[in-house]
Design a protein around this motif. Structure first.
Motif, short mmCIF file in Angstrom:
data_model
loop_
_atom_site.label_atom_id
_atom_site.label_comp_id
_atom_site.label_asym_id
_atom_site.label_seq_id
_atom_site.Cartn_x
_atom_site.Cartn_y
_atom_site.Cartn_z
N GLY A 92 0.84 -1.19 0.00
CA GLY A 92 0.00 0.00 0.00
C GLY A 92 0.88 1.25 0.00
O GLY A 92 0.60 2.22 -0.71
N PHE A 93 1.96 1.20 0.77
CA PHE A 93 2.86 2.35 0.87
C PHE A 93 3.61 2.58 -0.45
O PHE A 93 3.73 3.71 -0.92
CB PHE A 93 3.85 2.17 2.02
CG PHE A 93 3.26 2.41 3.40
CD1 PHE A 93 2.13 1.73 3.84
CD2 PHE A 93 3.87 3.32 4.27
CE1 PHE A 93 1.60 1.94 5.10
CE2 PHE A 93 3.33 3.56 5.54
CZ PHE A 93 2.20 2.86 5.95
N ALA A 94 4.13 1.50 -1.04
CA ALA A 94 4.88 1.65 -2.29
C ALA A 94 3.95 2.11 -3.41
O ALA A 94 4.34 2.91 -4.27
CB ALA A 94 5.57 0.34 -2.66
N THR A 95 2.72 1.63 -3.40
CA THR A 95 1.76 2.06 -4.42
C THR A 95 1.40 3.53 -4.20
O THR A 95 1.32 4.31 -5.16
CB THR A 95 0.50 1.18 -4.38
OG1 THR A 95 0.90 -0.19 -4.57
CG2 THR A 95 -0.49 1.57 -5.47
N ARG A 148 -6.18 -0.70 -2.92
CA ARG A 148 -6.97 -0.30 -1.76
C ARG A 148 -6.03 0.10 -0.62
O ARG A 148 -6.34 1.00 0.16
CB ARG A 148 -7.91 -1.44 -1.31
CG ARG A 148 -8.76 -1.07 -0.11
CD ARG A 148 -9.85 -2.09 0.16
NE ARG A 148 -10.41 -1.91 1.49
CZ ARG A 148 -11.48 -2.56 1.96
NH1 ARG A 148 -12.10 -3.44 1.19
NH2 ARG A 148 -11.92 -2.34 3.18
N GLY A 149 -4.85 -0.55 -0.55
CA GLY A 149 -3.84 -0.16 0.46
C GLY A 149 -3.43 1.29 0.29
O GLY A 149 -3.29 2.05 1.26
N ALA A 150 -3.23 1.71 -0.97
CA ALA A 150 -2.90 3.11 -1.23
C ALA A 150 -4.09 4.01 -0.89
O ALA A 150 -3.92 5.12 -0.37
CB ALA A 150 -2.50 3.28 -2.70
N MET A 151 -5.29 3.51 -1.15
CA MET A 151 -6.50 4.29 -0.81
C MET A 151 -6.58 4.53 0.70
O MET A 151 -7.02 5.60 1.14
CB MET A 151 -7.77 3.58 -1.30
CG MET A 151 -7.87 3.48 -2.82
SD MET A 151 -9.33 2.55 -3.34
CE MET A 151 -10.57 3.85 -3.28
N VAL A 152 -6.17 3.54 1.48
CA VAL A 152 -6.19 3.70 2.94
C VAL A 152 -5.31 4.89 3.33
O VAL A 152 -5.71 5.74 4.14
CB VAL A 152 -5.65 2.42 3.64
CG1 VAL A 152 -5.56 2.64 5.15
CG2 VAL A 152 -6.51 1.21 3.32
#
Ligand code: ARG
Ligand code: ZN
Length: 504
Positions: free
Chosen positions: A381-384, A437-441
């Protein structure tokens, strides 16, 4: 966990490149094979625990003042919910010294690994993770030890109990044709042969396909590599190249990764590469190895490495490692890139977005590592989201617009297939709910706390867990502490609740 034994004494054992016959020189000193029939009993149930104490594998440490010590075997796994046999109990590793010889023509490997470890309990036996290959000898503290293979577990029984707190070296000699591991999503993971060598990417499990390890990111260690390949091939590992010597048609590459590294981030990629070396204006040495068939397409993205390093430093804090670079291979069977520590590995010429992604992992994933694989969104999520930020700050789509695009996907879309921080056992942990969705978080968090606090949270996360590990719960707690906000509902919905979240 491993932090107290990083300075455990090293012993360096060599694969001697002086042999003139064949491509696989013998180990400098041969280790006699341990007879399997002597392997100690290992997986006895709790009811038999008393019997274990008097089993022949349990030998009191000689010369200690205390009475005879009856150790216990270390656990075969570390309790990761998704990969219960990953990692091992009873010890931590401070340093790996890996000697490998590899012949791309026959795909045969000869390995000689020395792990400097420390017992965290009185240890009568312990496991390393190793899948496939043939173990030809094991020593502990220089003395021959009994060993047994049980699936991915290499069960080692030293001649005497290792006392809690004791430093010890375990050396494993092995050989064979390495076989990659197949992941729950069907992807190949580990030592993946290519048409000109091997693409070596071990996330999440594949490290055990080419060296014996405590194969869980919680147990980080420094690494030395000594890889011998036929002249004309290049072997690229993590960290710094300290020597490269060709003798009798064989080239030995020595690499040192001095900062702590999780086993899955280790590489020893072999191929016919063009090598480019320089130091960035900010002083980071760069080593790029590129398959000539990919070099024209790779050049524009690789040229951005210094800029991406500086950008990441501004946004996330100091670059954690003492070198950088890229390995651009041609590996259609892998079909993915990996953030191998200090020097990401690409299966083909990457675009700028992919280089940004893998370099962002150096902070998030490599320096700050996950604790359980369930928390993979802390990496992906962080890398995205770093890709989104790069775009936003370089004249591309804003992060908000990206968020809106994803949010517009219908409830049936794969992005909502499982909650970001709870993929479920056997799930594809490299899927859209983790990445996108990890990036969306993170974007939701940013919207809730504002830019200044959000970027401060990212930097603080990278600083407080530098070279260590983190959990989702720790990230949530940090976000609340730094924002003075109750973020419970936001994270509950976005990280843990199945289905497409309702508009907040
Ligand atoms: N962490 C890698 C990336 O996002 C992906 C690794 C995928 N591994 C796998 N076995 N499918 O860059
Ligand atoms: Zn990634």
């Amino acid at each position: 966990m491993a932090s107290d034994n990083r300075h455990a004494q090293r012993i360096v054992v060599g694969i001697d490149g002086s042999s003139s016959s064949g491509h696989l020189p013998p180990a400098r000193s041969s280790i006699p094979c341990s007879p399997r029939r002597l392997a100690g009993s290992r997986f006895l149930g709790a009811a038999l625990a008393a019997a274990v104490l008097v089993a022949p594998c349990t030998v009191a440490t000689a010369g200690t003042a205390s009475a005879a010590v009856a150790g216990e075997p270390g656990a075969p796994g570390q309790g990761d919910p998704y990969f219960p046999l990953a990692g091992n109990g009873g010890y931590t590793v401070g340093h790996y010294d890996l000697g490998l010889a590899y012949d791309p023509a026959t795909r045969r490997m000869k390995g000689d690994a020395t792990l400097s470890a420390r017992a965290v309990q009185d240890l009568s036996a312990f496991d390393l993770d190793l899948s496939g290959l043939t173990v030809t000898g094991v020593t502990v503290g220089g003395k021959e030890a009994r060993f047994e293979r049980r699936g991915q577990e290499l069960v080692i029984t030293p001649g005497r109990v290792l006392r809690r707190g004791a430093a010890f070296e375990v050396r494993v000699a092995y050989s064979g044709v390495p076989q990659y591991v197949t992941d729950p999503d069907g992807s190949e993971d580990g030592w993946i042969a290519t048409d000109d060598g091997a693409f070596v990417a071990g996330e999440p499990q594949g490290a055990m396909s080419w060296f014996p390890s405590d194969n869980l990111p919680l147990d980080k260690a420094s690494y030395s590599f000594r890889v011998t390949v036929p002249a004309g091939y290049t072997a690229v590992c993590n960290g710094e190249l300290t020597s490269q010597r060709t003798r009798n048609g064989m080239t030995t590459f020595r690499w040192e990764q001095t900062q702590p590294m999780a086993s899955y981030l280790a590489t020893a990629t072999v191929g016919k590469f063009e090598v480019e070396r320089y130091t960035t204006a900010s002083g980071v040495p760069v080593y790029n190895a590129v398959d000539p068939r990919e070099s024209a397409d790779a050049a524009p993205a690789l040229a951005k490495i210094p800029e991406i390093l500086d950008w990441g430093t501004t946004l996330f804090g100091p670059y954690p490692f003492s070198s950088a670079g890229a390995i651009v291979d041609r590996a259609p069977d892998a079909g993915y890139a990996l953030e191998t520590q200090s020097r990401p590995l690409y299966d083909r010429a990457p675009n700028v977005g992919t280089v940004v992604h893998e370099m962002a992992h150096q902070w998030f994933g490599d320096s700050v590592s996950l604790t359980n694989w369930r928390d993979i969104w802390l990496d992906e999520g962080f890398a995205t989201y770093a890709e989104w930020l790069w775009q936003e700050q370089h004249g591309g789509t804003s992060a908000q617009a990206r968020f809106d695009q994803y949010y517009a996907l219908p409830a049936t879309d794969g992005i909502w297939a499982f909650p970001t921080a709870d993929p479920g056992e056997g799930a594809d942990i490299f899927a859209s709910p983790v990445y996108d969705r990890g990036a969306m978080v993170l974007h939701e968090l940013r919207s809730a706390v504002g830019d200044a606090r959000f970027f401060n949270i990212l930097k603080t996360w990278a600083r407080e867990h530098r070279y260590g590990n983190g959990t989702t719960a720790e990230f949530v707690a940090l976000s609340e502490r730094m924002s003075h906000q109750d973020l419970g509902p936001l994270f509950h919905t976005w990280l843990f609740t199945a289905g497409k979240p309702a508009r907040s």
